[in-house]
Enzyme design. Sequence first.
Site, PDB file in Angstrom:
ATOM      1  N   SER A 196       0.846  -1.189   0.000  1.00 15.24           N
ATOM      2  CA  SER A 196       0.000   0.000   0.000  1.00 15.24           C
ATOM      3  C   SER A 196       0.883   1.241   0.000  1.00 15.24           C
ATOM      4  O   SER A 196       2.006   1.213   0.525  1.00 15.24           O
ATOM      5  CB  SER A 196      -0.905   0.011   1.228  1.00 15.24           C
ATOM      6  OG  SER A 196      -1.603   1.236   1.331  1.00 15.24           O
ATOM      7  N   TYR A 223      -1.958  -0.594  10.633  1.00 15.00           N
ATOM      8  CA  TYR A 223      -1.920  -1.014   9.235  1.00 15.00           C
ATOM      9  C   TYR A 223      -0.663  -0.491   8.555  1.00 15.00           C
ATOM     10  O   TYR A 223       0.026  -1.229   7.836  1.00 15.00           O
ATOM     11  CB  TYR A 223      -3.173  -0.492   8.538  1.00 15.00           C
ATOM     12  CG  TYR A 223      -3.294  -0.839   7.073  1.00 15.00           C
ATOM     13  CD1 TYR A 223      -3.638  -2.129   6.671  1.00 15.00           C
ATOM     14  CD2 TYR A 223      -3.103   0.129   6.094  1.00 15.00           C
ATOM     15  CE1 TYR A 223      -3.771  -2.443   5.324  1.00 15.00           C
ATOM     16  CE2 TYR A 223      -3.234  -0.173   4.748  1.00 15.00           C
ATOM     17  CZ  TYR A 223      -3.566  -1.461   4.370  1.00 15.00           C
ATOM     18  OH  TYR A 223      -3.689  -1.768   3.038  1.00 15.00           O
TER      19      TYR A 223
END
Length: 253
Positions: free
Chosen positions: A147, A160
């Site tokens: 990501s 995350y």
Amino acid sequence: MDSPTRTNGVALVTGASRGLGAVIAARLAADGHPTAVVYRSGADGARRVVDGIRAAGGTAEAIAADVTDETAVTALVEDAARLLGAPVTTLVVNATGPQPDTDPTEVTWQDHLDQLTFFVKSPTLLMRAVLPGMRAHGGGRIIQIGSDVLERALPQMTPYVAAKAAQHALTECWAQVLGPDGITVNTVAPGWVPVERHAGTAAESLASYAAEVPLRRMGRPEDIAATVAFLASDAASFITGERVKVNGGHTLG
């Protein structure tokens, strides 16, 4: 992006019953890879992905597995080789779990563990399970879906972000160790690519994000799938240890 197909071997894509995983699996199958469409829940979605691949002339099987469980991962890789007739030589680590917003001052160790389970434990189990087949085959591809939150450092997603950083650290370490075996290891880092789970997102939010992207649009699942397909191909045989951002330039500067 044209991507000459690596011959033989099976592509295994986790989290492939919907979203990015489904499109990645379809693309790899279209490129000639027998493809294992792996899911934990959403059997109907996985069957639809497989039916679509077969209708287009490809080869695929849907396989249910908990990719955070060591015994299940070992069985998954064995089942993929048995059902598709060859060892797994392309692994796409895509499965994810919930990504809740959390006040960074209230984050618990369990919050971190929840993310590390998907982005450190699961990739480690999968890598170890596919490694013997890749070595016997004379090489392979491991492609992790990361990501661009690393650059954005979103505080409400601290666990995350930290886990995604750790995930790419695995890529860099594995690339060095597995390179002599002819195995490349890379991370594809998407920006915000709307998929089914974003169905309720307000149009204003999408427009606001797209306005920040130099290419002035949202990413599409096909953008990510094309990058994965390239890294899975012989054309990418001299690329390893890299993190390829696919976000329209959103995090430039």
